[in-house]
Write a protein that holds these residues in place. Structure first.
Motif, PDB file in Angstrom:
ATOM      1  N   GLU A  12       0.807  -1.215   0.000  1.00 36.76           N
ATOM      2  CA  GLU A  12       0.000   0.000   0.000  1.00 36.76           C
ATOM      3  C   GLU A  12       0.849   1.277   0.000  1.00 36.76           C
ATOM      4  N   LEU A  13       2.164   1.120   0.207  1.00 34.33           N
ATOM      5  CA  LEU A  13       3.052   2.279   0.213  1.00 34.33           C
ATOM      6  C   LEU A  13       3.800   2.326  -1.119  1.00 34.33           C
ATOM      7  N   ARG A  14       3.417   3.285  -1.952  1.00 30.82           N
ATOM      8  CA  ARG A  14       3.989   3.370  -3.292  1.00 30.82           C
ATOM      9  C   ARG A  14       4.638   4.747  -3.516  1.00 30.82           C
ATOM     10  N   HIS A  15       5.441   4.830  -4.560  1.00 33.57           N
ATOM     11  CA  HIS A  15       6.056   6.104  -4.949  1.00 33.57           C
ATOM     12  C   HIS A  15       5.082   6.833  -5.876  1.00 33.57           C
ATOM     13  N   SER A  16       3.920   7.162  -5.349  1.00 36.37           N
ATOM     14  CA  SER A  16       2.834   7.672  -6.187  1.00 36.37           C
ATOM     15  C   SER A  16       2.776   9.191  -6.261  1.00 36.37           C
ATOM     16  N   LYS A  17       3.423   9.898  -5.343  1.00 37.32           N
ATOM     17  CA  LYS A  17       3.304  11.358  -5.369  1.00 37.32           C
ATOM     18  C   LYS A  17       4.616  12.033  -5.005  1.00 37.32           C
ATOM     19  N   THR A  18       4.720  13.275  -5.421  1.00 37.84           N
ATOM     20  CA  THR A  18       5.892  14.085  -5.107  1.00 37.84           C
ATOM     21  C   THR A  18       6.066  14.190  -3.591  1.00 37.84           C
ATOM     22  N   THR A  34       7.508  11.751  -1.696  1.00 34.53           N
ATOM     23  CA  THR A  34       7.609  10.440  -1.054  1.00 34.53           C
ATOM     24  C   THR A  34       9.042  10.247  -0.550  1.00 34.53           C
ATOM     25  N   ILE A  35       9.186   9.771   0.670  1.00 33.64           N
ATOM     26  CA  ILE A  35      10.510   9.569   1.277  1.00 33.64           C
ATOM     27  C   ILE A  35      10.743   8.078   1.451  1.00 33.64           C
ATOM     28  N   ALA A  36      11.875   7.602   0.966  1.00 35.11           N
ATOM     29  CA  ALA A  36      12.167   6.170   1.033  1.00 35.11           C
ATOM     30  C   ALA A  36      13.663   5.952   1.235  1.00 35.11           C
ATOM     31  N   MET A  37      14.017   4.731   1.606  1.00 32.60           N
ATOM     32  CA  MET A  37      15.411   4.383   1.871  1.00 32.60           C
ATOM     33  C   MET A  37      16.166   4.144   0.563  1.00 32.60           C
ATOM     34  N   ALA A  38      17.349   4.762   0.452  1.00 32.42           N
ATOM     35  CA  ALA A  38      18.226   4.524  -0.702  1.00 32.42           C
ATOM     36  C   ALA A  38      19.157   3.376  -0.345  1.00 32.42           C
ATOM     37  N   SER A  39      18.652   2.179  -0.442  1.00 28.77           N
ATOM     38  CA  SER A  39      19.391   1.007   0.018  1.00 28.77           C
ATOM     39  C   SER A  39      20.500   0.636  -0.947  1.00 28.77           C
ATOM     40  N   ALA A  40      21.484  -0.100  -0.432  1.00 24.94           N
ATOM     41  CA  ALA A  40      22.605  -0.575  -1.240  1.00 24.94           C
ATOM     42  C   ALA A  40      22.298  -1.923  -1.875  1.00 24.94           C
ATOM     43  N   GLY A  41      21.086  -2.395  -1.712  1.00 24.64           N
ATOM     44  CA  GLY A  41      20.680  -3.694  -2.236  1.00 24.64           C
ATOM     45  C   GLY A  41      19.571  -4.255  -1.367  1.00 24.64           C
ATOM     46  N   GLU A  42      19.167  -5.458  -1.646  1.00 19.60           N
ATOM     47  CA  GLU A  42      18.086  -6.069  -0.871  1.00 19.60           C
ATOM     48  C   GLU A  42      18.475  -6.205   0.595  1.00 19.60           C
ATOM     49  N   ASN A  43      17.624  -5.682   1.474  1.00 14.98           N
ATOM     50  CA  ASN A  43      17.842  -5.739   2.924  1.00 14.98           C
ATOM     51  C   ASN A  43      19.155  -5.087   3.345  1.00 14.98           C
ATOM     52  N   CYS A  44      19.559  -4.044   2.624  1.00 12.74           N
ATOM     53  CA  CYS A  44      20.801  -3.326   2.950  1.00 12.74           C
ATOM     54  C   CYS A  44      20.500  -1.846   3.165  1.00 12.74           C
ATOM     55  N   ASN A  45      19.617  -1.552   4.105  1.00 10.14           N
ATOM     56  CA  ASN A  45      19.274  -0.171   4.433  1.00 10.14           C
ATOM     57  C   ASN A  45      20.195   0.339   5.530  1.00 10.14           C
ATOM     58  N   PHE A  96       8.963   5.256   3.836  1.00 15.43           N
ATOM     59  CA  PHE A  96       8.695   5.435   5.270  1.00 15.43           C
ATOM     60  C   PHE A  96       8.108   6.800   5.609  1.00 15.43           C
ATOM     61  N   GLY A  97       7.853   7.632   4.609  1.00 21.35           N
ATOM     62  CA  GLY A  97       7.274   8.923   4.946  1.00 21.35           C
ATOM     63  C   GLY A  97       6.939   9.742   3.715  1.00 21.35           C
ATOM     64  N   THR A  98       6.355  10.912   3.957  1.00 18.81           N
ATOM     65  CA  THR A  98       6.052  11.869   2.894  1.00 18.81           C
ATOM     66  C   THR A  98       6.359  13.271   3.408  1.00 18.81           C
ATOM     67  N   VAL A  99       6.616  14.174   2.486  1.00 17.37           N
ATOM     68  CA  VAL A  99       6.831  15.576   2.847  1.00 17.37           C
ATOM     69  C   VAL A  99       5.472  16.201   3.135  1.00 17.37           C
ATOM     70  N   ALA A 100       5.283  16.689   4.373  1.00 18.38           N
ATOM     71  CA  ALA A 100       4.000  17.261   4.767  1.00 18.38           C
ATOM     72  C   ALA A 100       3.954  18.764   4.525  1.00 18.38           C
ATOM     73  N   GLU A 101       5.100  19.446   4.683  1.00 19.18           N
ATOM     74  CA  GLU A 101       5.184  20.879   4.463  1.00 19.18           C
ATOM     75  C   GLU A 101       6.473  21.175   3.699  1.00 19.18           C
ATOM     76  N   GLY A 102       6.480  22.321   3.015  1.00 18.16           N
ATOM     77  CA  GLY A 102       7.689  22.718   2.311  1.00 18.16           C
ATOM     78  C   GLY A 102       7.818  22.178   0.906  1.00 18.16           C
ATOM     79  N   LEU A 103       6.680  21.882   0.266  1.00 15.96           N
ATOM     80  CA  LEU A 103       6.740  21.384  -1.114  1.00 15.96           C
ATOM     81  C   LEU A 103       7.338  22.421  -2.069  1.00 15.96           C
ATOM     82  N   ASP A 104       7.293  23.716  -1.664  1.00 10.32           N
ATOM     83  CA  ASP A 104       7.912  24.751  -2.484  1.00 10.32           C
ATOM     84  C   ASP A 104       9.419  24.559  -2.571  1.00 10.32           C
ATOM     85  N   THR A 105       9.989  23.989  -1.521  1.00  9.24           N
ATOM     86  CA  THR A 105      11.422  23.693  -1.548  1.00  9.24           C
ATOM     87  C   THR A 105      11.728  22.612  -2.580  1.00  9.24           C
TER      88      THR A 105
END
Length: 234
Positions: free
Chosen positions: A18-24, A26-37, A59-68
């Motif tokens: 249910e957590l997708r990269h669907s909107k501007t 979106t905050i997610a882990m830039a992992s080095a590979g599978e299970n390497c966060n 793991f999150g979304t930007v709630a404020e500061g979209l102008d940035t």
């Protein structure tokens, strides 16, 4: 890692359908590979970045500061997508932390994130610091020229290190003209014909691949007089 040892340097993915990269934003882990966060993350700058779904832990979304994010999105970048200006997080504030800190971390967590030092106080220059700082205003044309200059110097240093040139700052004599982007079919004799109208040409040498003999599409034209070389240049 501090809690469970070096073997716990990375933590596992937490992929949820249910957590997708669907909107501007979106905050997610830039992992080095599978299970390497570890500690790196990214923030999406457009909607529907679906090729990242099921590969990275959201793991999150930007709630404020979209102008940035809009300003970041408008930054000038090179052909690899890297911004010409430094874009950095200078300071962070924890507005709410619902979790208690484990006792092992009590002495390791600072009260606030570091404010950082001014650029002129940084002891060791980092690679990215050779780019334009975020708070400087530079014309896009100047930015491109700056990047080309830095890349040219870096290439010269490489040529010096492998022995192709004696010094990274070496330059041809004042009566020698460097010509690039030649047509591959151009011959030395053609260059004599083209450049002799500016003055007496003593040599015209197209640089070629030492194995195949194919033109590398650049050449050096040597004139008898410096003034002839200058006329050809201008």
């Amino acid at each position: 890692r501090y809690l469970y040892g070096d073997q716990a340097r990375f933590f596992n993915d937490e992929i949820r359908p249910e957590l997708r990269h669907s909107k501007t934003g979106t905050i997610a882990m830039a992992s080095a590979g599978e299970n390497c966060n570890a500690s790196q993350f990214y923030i999406t700058l457009r909607d529907d970045v679906d090729y990242l779904d099921d590969k990275h832990t959201v793991f999150g979304t930007v709630a404020e500061g979209l102008d940035t994010l809009t300003k970041i999105n408008e930054a000038y970048v090179d052909d690899k997508g890297r911004p010409f200006k430094d874009i950095r997080i200078k300071h962070t504030y924890i507005l709410d932390d619902p979790f208690d800190d484990p006792p092992q971390l009590a002495e390791l967590i600072p009260e606030n994130s570091p404010l950082g030092k001014p650029r002129d106080e940084v002891a060791e220059e980092r690679l990215e610091d050779s780019w334009v700082p975020l708070d400087e205003t530079v014309d896009p044309g100047q930015l491109e020229e700056l990047i080309r200059s830095k890349e040219a110097h870096a290439n010269a240093v490489i040529l010096e290190s492998v022995g192709d040139i004696p010094d990274a700052e070496v330059k041809p004599p004042d009566n020698v003209l460097f010509v690039c982007k030649l047509n591959p079919v151009t011959q030395d004799e053609d260059l004599y014909t083209i450049f002799s109208r500016f003055g007496s040409v003593t040599s015209a040498e197209i640089i070629r691949d030492f194995k195949t003999g194919d033109s590398l599409c650049y050449a050096f034209i040597e004139f008898e007089e410096k003034e002839a070389c200058e006329r050809a240049y201008f």
